[in-house]
Design a protein around this motif. Sequence first.
Motif, PDB file in Angstrom:
ATOM      1  N   ALA A  93       2.208   1.981  -3.236  1.00 36.22           N
ATOM      2  CA  ALA A  93       1.147   2.258  -4.697  1.00 36.22           C
ATOM      3  C   ALA A  93       1.148   3.771  -4.178  1.00 36.22           C
ATOM      4  CB  ALA A  93      -0.284   1.544  -4.262  1.00 36.22           C
ATOM      5  N   PHE A  94       0.579   4.294  -2.533  1.00 37.84           N
ATOM      6  CA  PHE A  94       0.334   5.668  -2.495  1.00 37.84           C
ATOM      7  C   PHE A  94       1.830   6.825  -2.229  1.00 37.84           C
ATOM      8  CE2 PHE A  94      -3.100   3.554  -0.832  1.00 37.84           C
ATOM      9  CZ  PHE A  94      -4.358   4.814  -1.122  1.00 37.84           C
ATOM     10  N   LEU A  95       2.890   6.081  -2.523  1.00 31.60           N
ATOM     11  CA  LEU A  95       4.009   7.102  -1.929  1.00 31.60           C
ATOM     12  C   LEU A  95       4.899   7.153  -3.881  1.00 31.60           C
ATOM     13  CD1 LEU A  95       5.856   5.744   1.143  1.00 31.60           C
ATOM     14  CD2 LEU A  95       4.036   7.881   0.271  1.00 31.60           C
ATOM     15  N   ARG A 124      -1.510  -0.159 -10.232  1.00 36.61           N
ATOM     16  CA  ARG A 124      -1.232  -0.207  -9.551  1.00 36.61           C
ATOM     17  C   ARG A 124      -2.164  -0.469  -8.101  1.00 36.61           C
ATOM     18  NH1 ARG A 124       2.142   5.187  -8.000  1.00 36.61           N
ATOM     19  NH2 ARG A 124       3.525   5.326 -10.051  1.00 36.61           N
ATOM     20  N   LEU A 125      -3.366  -0.115  -7.930  1.00 35.38           N
ATOM     21  CA  LEU A 125      -4.184  -0.670  -7.394  1.00 35.38           C
ATOM     22  C   LEU A 125      -4.953  -2.427  -7.648  1.00 35.38           C
ATOM     23  CD1 LEU A 125      -7.174  -0.693  -5.086  1.00 35.38           C
ATOM     24  CD2 LEU A 125      -8.058  -0.128  -7.047  1.00 35.38           C
ATOM     25  N   ALA A 129      -3.449   4.228 -11.939  1.00 36.79           N
ATOM     26  CA  ALA A 129      -3.445   4.191 -10.489  1.00 36.79           C
ATOM     27  C   ALA A 129      -4.376   2.779  -9.985  1.00 36.79           C
ATOM     28  CB  ALA A 129      -4.283   4.969 -10.096  1.00 36.79           C
ATOM     29  N   VAL A 160       0.989  -1.021   0.066  1.00 42.64           N
ATOM     30  CA  VAL A 160      -0.117  -0.064  -0.143  1.00 42.64           C
ATOM     31  C   VAL A 160       0.751   1.034   0.094  1.00 42.64           C
ATOM     32  CG1 VAL A 160      -1.725   1.276   1.639  1.00 42.64           C
ATOM     33  CG2 VAL A 160      -1.894  -1.679   0.956  1.00 42.64           C
ATOM     34  N   ALA A 161       2.160   1.205   1.131  1.00 39.77           N
ATOM     35  CA  ALA A 161       2.959   2.291   0.833  1.00 39.77           C
ATOM     36  C   ALA A 161       3.334   2.247  -0.128  1.00 39.77           C
ATOM     37  CB  ALA A 161       4.332   2.045   1.677  1.00 39.77           C
TER      38      ALA A 161
END
Length: 77
Positions: free
Chosen positions: A22-24, A46-47, A43, A19-20
């Motif tokens: 994907a968001f960072l 990545r999800l 996006a 998760v980090a």
Amino acid sequence: MTITIGLWGIPLAVTLAAVAWAFLMPMPRPHGGAFDFGGMLSAFARLAAVVFVTLVAWLVWALLRLSQPTCPGSCRR
């Protein structure tokens, strides 16, 4: 009731790392016009990767847990 940190910490760490990631990670900037869906597709990719990695990590954890005896030596009657 006692909560112990055991093997479930490993798939939890894998989930948090995915998760980090994907968001960072920086998102690509759009190069086209108003209907450039490259960023949205990136996006979603990545999800999908995060969901896949997380499900595999928890599946491995569950299979390892099933292979262990449920009550080692304490269930004898």
